[in-house]
Design a protein around this motif. Structure first.
Motif, short mmCIF file in Angstrom:
data_model
loop_
_atom_site.label_atom_id
_atom_site.label_comp_id
_atom_site.label_asym_id
_atom_site.label_seq_id
_atom_site.Cartn_x
_atom_site.Cartn_y
_atom_site.Cartn_z
N MET A 144 0.83 -1.18 0.00
CA MET A 144 0.00 0.00 0.00
C MET A 144 0.88 1.25 0.00
SD MET A 144 -3.32 -0.82 2.44
CE MET A 144 -2.66 0.06 3.75
N LYS A 145 0.35 2.29 -0.57
CA LYS A 145 1.07 3.56 -0.54
C LYS A 145 1.10 4.10 0.88
CE LYS A 145 0.55 5.74 -5.00
NZ LYS A 145 -0.04 6.89 -5.69
N GLN A 146 2.19 4.70 1.23
CA GLN A 146 2.34 5.30 2.55
C GLN A 146 1.70 6.69 2.57
OE1 GLN A 146 3.54 3.71 5.21
NE2 GLN A 146 3.77 1.92 3.89
N GLY A 147 1.08 7.02 3.69
CA GLY A 147 0.55 8.36 3.89
C GLY A 147 -0.78 8.66 3.24
N ILE A 148 -1.50 7.65 2.71
CA ILE A 148 -2.79 7.95 2.09
C ILE A 148 -3.97 7.63 3.00
CG2 ILE A 148 -1.91 7.67 -0.24
CD1 ILE A 148 -3.33 4.93 -0.31
N HIS A 149 -3.74 6.89 4.08
CA HIS A 149 -4.82 6.53 4.99
C HIS A 149 -4.86 7.49 6.17
CE1 HIS A 149 -5.94 2.90 2.93
NE2 HIS A 149 -4.67 2.54 2.87
N PRO A 150 -6.04 7.71 6.72
CA PRO A 150 -6.16 8.57 7.90
C PRO A 150 -5.38 7.99 9.08
CG PRO A 150 -8.33 8.11 6.98
CD PRO A 150 -7.35 7.25 6.26
N GLU A 151 -5.10 8.83 10.05
CA GLU A 151 -4.34 8.41 11.23
C GLU A 151 -5.07 7.34 12.04
OE1 GLU A 151 -1.22 9.30 12.12
OE2 GLU A 151 -1.13 10.38 10.21
N ASN A 152 -6.40 7.40 12.11
CA ASN A 152 -7.16 6.47 12.93
C ASN A 152 -7.62 5.22 12.16
OD1 ASN A 152 -9.03 7.82 11.39
ND2 ASN A 152 -10.52 8.06 13.02
N TYR A 153 -6.99 4.88 11.06
CA TYR A 153 -7.30 3.68 10.28
C TYR A 153 -6.71 2.49 11.03
CZ TYR A 153 -7.94 0.82 6.09
OH TYR A 153 -8.33 -0.14 5.19
N ARG A 154 -7.58 1.66 11.63
CA ARG A 154 -7.12 0.60 12.51
C ARG A 154 -8.04 -0.61 12.41
NH1 ARG A 154 -10.92 3.53 14.30
NH2 ARG A 154 -12.13 3.23 16.16
N PRO A 155 -7.62 -1.77 12.94
CA PRO A 155 -8.51 -2.94 12.98
C PRO A 155 -9.70 -2.68 13.90
CG PRO A 155 -6.24 -3.58 13.41
CD PRO A 155 -6.29 -2.09 13.42
N VAL A 156 -10.89 -3.01 13.43
CA VAL A 156 -12.12 -2.83 14.18
C VAL A 156 -12.99 -4.06 13.98
CG1 VAL A 156 -14.22 -1.42 14.38
CG2 VAL A 156 -12.06 -0.32 13.89
N VAL A 157 -13.67 -4.48 15.03
CA VAL A 157 -14.62 -5.59 14.95
C VAL A 157 -16.01 -5.02 14.74
CG1 VAL A 157 -15.70 -7.47 16.23
CG2 VAL A 157 -13.25 -7.13 16.39
N PHE A 158 -16.73 -5.54 13.75
CA PHE A 158 -18.13 -5.18 13.53
C PHE A 158 -18.98 -6.33 14.05
CE2 PHE A 158 -16.10 -2.26 10.75
CZ PHE A 158 -16.94 -1.17 10.69
N LYS A 159 -19.94 -6.02 14.92
CA LYS A 159 -20.79 -7.04 15.53
C LYS A 159 -22.22 -6.87 15.06
CE LYS A 159 -22.19 -9.12 19.85
NZ LYS A 159 -22.06 -9.13 21.30
N ASP A 160 -22.77 -7.92 14.46
CA ASP A 160 -24.16 -7.94 14.01
C ASP A 160 -25.03 -8.20 15.23
OD1 ASP A 160 -26.66 -8.52 12.96
OD2 ASP A 160 -25.83 -9.53 11.20
N MET A 161 -25.86 -7.24 15.61
CA MET A 161 -26.66 -7.37 16.82
C MET A 161 -27.84 -8.32 16.65
SD MET A 161 -24.83 -5.71 18.79
CE MET A 161 -25.81 -5.78 20.26
N SER A 162 -28.24 -8.64 15.42
CA SER A 162 -29.38 -9.52 15.23
C SER A 162 -29.03 -10.99 15.43
CB SER A 162 -29.99 -9.32 13.84
OG SER A 162 -29.05 -9.68 12.85
N ASN A 163 -27.77 -11.39 15.16
CA ASN A 163 -27.40 -12.79 15.36
C ASN A 163 -26.09 -12.98 16.12
OD1 ASN A 163 -25.53 -12.10 13.44
ND2 ASN A 163 -26.31 -13.45 11.86
N GLY A 164 -25.40 -11.91 16.47
CA GLY A 164 -24.19 -12.01 17.27
C GLY A 164 -22.91 -12.30 16.51
N ASP A 165 -22.97 -12.42 15.19
CA ASP A 165 -21.76 -12.68 14.40
C ASP A 165 -20.84 -11.46 14.45
OD1 ASP A 165 -22.59 -15.17 13.72
OD2 ASP A 165 -23.14 -14.68 11.66
N MET A 166 -19.54 -11.73 14.42
CA MET A 166 -18.55 -10.65 14.43
C MET A 166 -17.53 -10.90 13.34
SD MET A 166 -17.87 -9.96 18.49
CE MET A 166 -17.32 -11.59 18.92
N PHE A 167 -17.01 -9.81 12.76
CA PHE A 167 -15.92 -9.93 11.80
C PHE A 167 -14.97 -8.76 11.97
CE2 PHE A 167 -19.35 -7.76 9.63
CZ PHE A 167 -18.73 -6.71 8.98
N LEU A 168 -13.71 -9.02 11.65
CA LEU A 168 -12.64 -8.05 11.84
C LEU A 168 -12.25 -7.45 10.50
CD1 LEU A 168 -10.48 -6.86 13.81
CD2 LEU A 168 -9.03 -8.77 13.14
N THR A 169 -12.15 -6.14 10.47
CA THR A 169 -11.71 -5.42 9.28
C THR A 169 -11.07 -4.11 9.73
OG1 THR A 169 -12.37 -4.62 7.10
CG2 THR A 169 -13.91 -4.24 8.89
#
Length: 84
Positions: A1-26
Motif C-alpha cells: 500500500m502507498k504510505q501516507g494515504i490513509h487517515p491516522e485512525n485507520y485501525r482494525p475494528v470488529v463489527f458485531k451484528d446485533m441480530s445474530n451475534g456474528d462478528m468480523f474483523l476489518t
C-alpha cells in the motif's frame, strides 16, 4: 500500500451484528468507545443492526410479502373506475 494515504485512525475494528451475534474483523476509521475480545485480542467494536450474515438477500431466507392482498386492495379502489 502507498504510505501516507490513509487517515491516522485507520485501525482494525470488529463489527458485531446485533441480530445474530456474528462478528468480523476489518480495518475502519469508525469512531467507537466500546471494545470486545475477538480471537484473543481486544479491539474496538462497532455494533450494526444487520450485516451480510443476517440480511435476507445473502442468507436466502426472504420474508413472505402478502402481494395478493395488495393487488386486491388496489383493484377494489381503482379497478371499478370507468374508462372513457
Amino acid at each position: 500500500m502507498k504510505q501516507g494515504i490513509h487517515p491516522e485512525n485507520y485501525r482494525p475494528v470488529v463489527f458485531k451484528d446485533m441480530s445474530n451475534g456474528d462478528m468480523f474483523l476489518t480495518k475502519s476509521t469508525a469512531k467507537t468507545n466500546d471494545t470486545v475480545e475477538f480471537e484473543g485480542e481486544t479491539y474496538p467494536v462497532v455494533k450494526v443492526e444487520i450485516s451480510s450474515s443476517s440480511h435476507p438477500f445473502y442468507t436466502g431466507k426472504s420474508k413472505l410479502v402478502d402481494t395478493a392482498g395488495r393487488v386486491d386492495k388496489f383493484m377494489s379502489r381503482y379497478g371499478k373506475a370507468s374508462k372513457k
